[in-house]
Design a protein around this motif. Sequence first.
Motif, PDB file in Angstrom:
ATOM      1  N   ASP A 142      27.297  17.703  14.469  1.00 36.06           N
ATOM      2  CA  ASP A 142      27.944  16.554  13.842  1.00 36.06           C
ATOM      3  C   ASP A 142      28.561  15.626  14.891  1.00 36.06           C
ATOM      4  O   ASP A 142      28.625  14.417  14.715  1.00 36.06           O
ATOM      5  CB  ASP A 142      29.030  16.995  12.864  1.00 36.06           C
ATOM      6  CG  ASP A 142      28.467  17.714  11.654  1.00 36.06           C
ATOM      7  OD1 ASP A 142      27.250  17.558  11.375  1.00 36.06           O
ATOM      8  OD2 ASP A 142      29.232  18.439  10.998  1.00 36.06           O
ATOM      9  N   PHE A 154      27.389  14.876  17.780  1.00 35.29           N
ATOM     10  CA  PHE A 154      26.382  14.033  18.408  1.00 35.29           C
ATOM     11  C   PHE A 154      26.196  12.729  17.647  1.00 35.29           C
ATOM     12  O   PHE A 154      25.805  11.723  18.222  1.00 35.29           O
ATOM     13  CB  PHE A 154      25.039  14.764  18.506  1.00 35.29           C
ATOM     14  CG  PHE A 154      25.033  15.864  19.523  1.00 35.29           C
ATOM     15  CD1 PHE A 154      25.293  15.607  20.867  1.00 35.29           C
ATOM     16  CD2 PHE A 154      24.771  17.158  19.146  1.00 35.29           C
ATOM     17  CE1 PHE A 154      25.289  16.615  21.807  1.00 35.29           C
ATOM     18  CE2 PHE A 154      24.772  18.184  20.078  1.00 35.29           C
ATOM     19  CZ  PHE A 154      25.031  17.904  21.415  1.00 35.29           C
ATOM     20  N   ASP A 155      26.473  12.743  16.368  1.00 32.82           N
ATOM     21  CA  ASP A 155      26.322  11.548  15.533  1.00 32.82           C
ATOM     22  C   ASP A 155      27.599  10.715  15.475  1.00 32.82           C
ATOM     23  O   ASP A 155      27.603   9.645  14.897  1.00 32.82           O
ATOM     24  CB  ASP A 155      25.924  11.948  14.118  1.00 32.82           C
ATOM     25  CG  ASP A 155      24.553  12.592  14.070  1.00 32.82           C
ATOM     26  OD1 ASP A 155      23.712  12.261  14.932  1.00 32.82           O
ATOM     27  OD2 ASP A 155      24.322  13.428  13.179  1.00 32.82           O
ATOM     28  N   ASP A 156      28.683  11.213  16.057  1.00 32.44           N
ATOM     29  CA  ASP A 156      29.983  10.548  15.984  1.00 32.44           C
ATOM     30  C   ASP A 156      30.166   9.629  17.188  1.00 32.44           C
ATOM     31  O   ASP A 156      30.352  10.086  18.312  1.00 32.44           O
ATOM     32  CB  ASP A 156      31.088  11.611  15.944  1.00 32.44           C
ATOM     33  CG  ASP A 156      32.471  11.014  15.757  1.00 32.44           C
ATOM     34  OD1 ASP A 156      32.610   9.777  15.783  1.00 32.44           O
ATOM     35  OD2 ASP A 156      33.421  11.806  15.594  1.00 32.44           O
ATOM     36  N   ASP A 157      30.112   8.315  16.947  1.00 31.28           N
ATOM     37  CA  ASP A 157      30.262   7.336  18.029  1.00 31.28           C
ATOM     38  C   ASP A 157      31.645   7.376  18.671  1.00 31.28           C
ATOM     39  O   ASP A 157      31.823   6.860  19.767  1.00 31.28           O
ATOM     40  CB  ASP A 157      30.034   5.922  17.489  1.00 31.28           C
ATOM     41  CG  ASP A 157      28.627   5.438  17.708  1.00 31.28           C
ATOM     42  OD1 ASP A 157      27.797   6.191  18.248  1.00 31.28           O
ATOM     43  OD2 ASP A 157      28.365   4.278  17.344  1.00 31.28           O
TER      44      ASP A 157
END
Length: 115
Positions: free
Chosen positions: A11, A13-16
Amino acid sequence: MPPETPPNAADRFDDDDYPAYTMGRAAEMIGATPGFLRAVGEARLITPLRSEGGHRRYSRYQLRIAARARELVDGGTPVDAACRIVILEDQLEEALRINEELRRPTADSGGAAAS
């Protein structure tokens, strides 16, 4: 009561906004030096989070912002001015997004009047 489950690593990796990158790695990714990242931090363009050991950590969002400032600096703009330009660009983009949201018709304001 069971202990709180930590977020799944995938998760993140998708969090900017997740501060995943060290200063060295962040500088390498945007083609800058650690000194440049410190300078944009001092100019308050980005504020890296700190690890438990006190090391700076940068998110992907922060790296995109720093990379934009680097483009301006590479074009001859002083660091402080480049940071101010990027801040103003970001504010304009947000204002335009809000304006667009406010102009969109909502389901409640449909075209038909109540009888």
